[in-house]
Write a protein that holds these residues in place. Sequence first.
Motif, short mmCIF file in Angstrom:
data_model
loop_
_atom_site.label_atom_id
_atom_site.label_comp_id
_atom_site.label_asym_id
_atom_site.label_seq_id
_atom_site.Cartn_x
_atom_site.Cartn_y
_atom_site.Cartn_z
N ALA A 150 0.85 -1.19 0.00
CA ALA A 150 0.00 0.00 0.00
C ALA A 150 0.88 1.24 0.00
O ALA A 150 1.98 1.24 0.59
N LEU A 151 0.42 2.29 -0.64
CA LEU A 151 1.05 3.60 -0.52
C LEU A 151 0.19 4.43 0.42
O LEU A 151 -1.00 4.62 0.18
N ILE A 152 0.80 4.89 1.51
CA ILE A 152 0.09 5.66 2.53
C ILE A 152 0.45 7.13 2.37
O ILE A 152 1.63 7.48 2.29
N GLU A 153 -0.57 7.98 2.33
CA GLU A 153 -0.38 9.42 2.30
C GLU A 153 -1.22 10.05 3.39
O GLU A 153 -2.43 9.88 3.43
N LYS A 154 -0.55 10.75 4.29
CA LYS A 154 -1.25 11.44 5.39
C LYS A 154 -2.19 10.49 6.13
O LYS A 154 -3.36 10.78 6.34
N GLN A 155 -1.65 9.31 6.46
CA GLN A 155 -2.32 8.30 7.30
C GLN A 155 -3.46 7.55 6.61
O GLN A 155 -4.19 6.81 7.26
N ARG A 156 -3.61 7.71 5.29
CA ARG A 156 -4.62 6.97 4.55
C ARG A 156 -3.99 6.32 3.31
O ARG A 156 -3.12 6.91 2.67
N PRO A 157 -4.42 5.10 2.96
CA PRO A 157 -3.88 4.44 1.77
C PRO A 157 -4.53 4.98 0.49
O PRO A 157 -5.75 5.09 0.40
N THR A 158 -3.69 5.32 -0.48
CA THR A 158 -4.20 5.83 -1.76
C THR A 158 -4.01 4.84 -2.89
O THR A 158 -4.58 5.00 -3.96
#
Length: 284
Positions: free
Chosen positions: A117-125
């Motif tokens: 997973a790619l996480i950005e600002k605590q959410r997976p995008t």
Amino acid sequence: MQFCGHPILSSKDIWALLNLCHEASQSILAHYNDAASAGLLRSKEDRTPLTQADLESHEILSAGLRALRPEIPVLSEECSESEIAGRHEWDVFWMVDPLDGTREFLERTGEFTINIALIEKQRPTLGLIYMPMSETGSLGVVGEGAWQVQRDSGIWQSQPLSTRRLPEESLVVLASKRHSNPRLDSCLSFLGSKRELSRLNSGSALKFCDLAAGRGDCYPRFSLCSEWDVAAGDALVAAAGGAIYGLDGEPLQYNARDNLLSPHFVAVGDGSASLWSDLLQCLS
């Protein structure tokens, strides 16, 4: 098909991810098919099993992800504490389970996956769940879509994935028999009082793939798991049209706590159905 629209990754990057998963899966399968090296290496502190396949997949994926995008840190299940000491400062990072379903691997069910997973600002995008046994991946890019990607004679073929609307009279619950507990029993009892209920069992992150492909309606998880078990599936289900709720009804946050254990959750295919808010209220 071109994957586009992700603010950080190019279409070329995403194809590279698929090739990287295939490379790691070849190492996993080499151990799976060799009785002398397919056994338990040791148990970790949390009593989960560790095999040589876990470690080799971790090394391949970590090196490949760093080569692909050197500026993005990697948080893998098999990272040392020193490697992720600064994790709370990471706004963007890879979250990786190099072999999800190690018990399935050891029991030779074939139901194990690679999760990225790619996480950005605590959410997976972005979420990619790769199935070594079938050379198949389920890929989701939040806001763009989800696809099943199959390797055929070295060439990737893809088709779109989509969750389904909740049926009027029945529903399919995705749950592993390994994870039976009183809260799951209460969940199933509540859902069974509202719909005709059937259950589809599978190991590792395959339940997220079934949900994203419209083969089920609900995946409740109330037993111990870690964020790397969930993050790729979270992005995949969201990209396919579904949702994952914590028991507070809110989306899950990643790398936001002192530990990396995942909160309990309910993943659903049709996030607009009122049944889920009733279920969460019942479970609270």
